[in-house]
Scaffold this motif. Sequence first.
Motif, PDB file in Angstrom:
ATOM      1  N   SER A 164     -22.381 -43.996  -6.723  1.00  0.00           N
ATOM      2  CA  SER A 164     -23.681 -43.608  -6.167  1.00  0.00           C
ATOM      3  C   SER A 164     -24.413 -42.658  -7.109  1.00  0.00           C
ATOM      4  CB  SER A 164     -23.498 -42.909  -4.821  1.00  0.00           C
ATOM      5  OG  SER A 164     -22.889 -43.769  -3.894  1.00  0.00           O
ATOM      6  N   LYS A 211     -29.937 -54.321  -4.707  1.00  0.00           N
ATOM      7  CA  LYS A 211     -28.587 -53.778  -4.913  1.00  0.00           C
ATOM      8  C   LYS A 211     -27.569 -54.861  -5.266  1.00  0.00           C
ATOM      9  CE  LYS A 211     -26.494 -50.830  -2.250  1.00  0.00           C
ATOM     10  NZ  LYS A 211     -26.097 -49.581  -2.879  1.00  0.00           N
ATOM     11  N   ARG A 249     -26.237 -56.431  -2.815  1.00  0.00           N
ATOM     12  CA  ARG A 249     -25.291 -56.046  -1.755  1.00  0.00           C
ATOM     13  C   ARG A 249     -25.015 -57.219  -0.832  1.00  0.00           C
ATOM     14  NH1 ARG A 249     -24.611 -50.500   0.786  1.00  0.00           N
ATOM     15  NH2 ARG A 249     -24.174 -50.729   2.992  1.00  0.00           N
ATOM     16  N   ASN A 297     -27.905 -47.655  -5.883  1.00  0.00           N
ATOM     17  CA  ASN A 297     -27.181 -48.170  -7.048  1.00  0.00           C
ATOM     18  C   ASN A 297     -26.888 -49.635  -6.820  1.00  0.00           C
ATOM     19  OD1 ASN A 297     -25.285 -46.660  -4.997  1.00  0.00           O
ATOM     20  ND2 ASN A 297     -24.117 -48.390  -5.814  1.00  0.00           N
TER      21      ASN A 297
HETATM   22 MG    MG Z   1     -23.074 -46.993  -1.488  1.00  0.00          MG
END
Ligand code: MG
Length: 358
Positions: free
Chosen positions: A138, A46, A48, A132
């Motif tokens: 999303s 991701k 992230r 995502n």
């Molecule tokens: Mg999210």
Amino acid sequence: MKRLTMDEAVTLLRSGEIVALPTETVYGLAGRIDSEQSVRKIFAAKGRPAENPLICHISSVEMLERYAVVAEDDRALLSLWPGPFTILLPKRDIPDIVTAGSHLCAFRMPAHTLFLEAIQKTGVPLAAPSANRSGETSPVTAEMVEASLEGRIQGVVDGGPCSVGIESTVVLREGERSVRILRPGAITEAQFEALGYTVVRNGAPEIEGRGLLSPGRLPVHYAPSVPLILVDRRYSPALLDLLRRFLNGEASLFQITEQRIDIERIDRSHPEVLRPDHAPDEKPEHHQGQGRSPDLSRKEDLTAFAAKLYRLLDEMSRTASVILTFSVAEEGIGRAINDRLRRAASLRLIPSDTEFAP
Ligand code: MG
Ligand code: TXA
């Protein structure tokens, strides 16, 4: 991207790989919570930040009790499961990487047979953020997962479009019968009140000095790939069309009331208006009643709008250079829709007499 059968997905999950799976809210990028390696793969795929913790998905309350400390005052809330509801609870036996070091972990029992089956067959809870790249909208279809994560994950189980369409309501229970809503979603304030809880809105308290409790609440999240202009619904509907014409070069700025709009950085070549009745591929139910246009203060219309919101934003960002839209009634699931629109917006037009942005 490979379309996986359930058996293939479970084999991958068991061996510590990560796969995308449908839930009723949005597609999740799942990995087993008892393997730090698979959780690390989720963050990497991701892009992230490690400070943003993941939701653990469980398939039964027994499974929850194995990994969380559940108090008596939490019990009534669990009746909202399976569904778009996530609760923070003290964790047990869950690696710190899942919760970004917090002693609290977010838990959800999704209402999607494919996701529940994947948890049961893997035999442990599955950590799953939305499937995502970090910061993007999303995904609510397998195609959207593919567009965002192609080459980064092994595959997706295609369950068709998600029925709810926006992420779950995230809450923290405080005091005996009170919940703090950290992220609004399809489970509404009225539903918590009906269970006997009072609702504290939009809280992001500091816990143990660890900063924002729910980092997903930070602005600039869920953003489509083109700028979005969000216009407060208290303005006349004509303003959107006027803005569109202005951006198109068909009208001049002075016509747009007294609003000063900083559009220097926006490509004005192809503005489009997002309307709840916009979807070209909508099924007939929504067009019943001879051209009745959806009323975005009506509960059913808001629910239908939520279900297609991310798909519309995704489709429109392929052709539009800028998207114009109105906020919706700030109640029920409308709170969640406005929350996501606010985070997606690069520009918000709100009346100048507004004390707090709605
Ligand atoms: Mg999210
Ligand atoms: O509907 C959903 O919730 C979807 C599906 C896949 O279940 N999941 C989802 O995950 O939206 P994600 O990672 O995109 O958002 C999770 C939100 C974030 O705002 C995150 O910061 C917050 O929940 N969260 C997760 N664990 C937390 C924790 N331990 N403490 C505070 N906030 C937490």
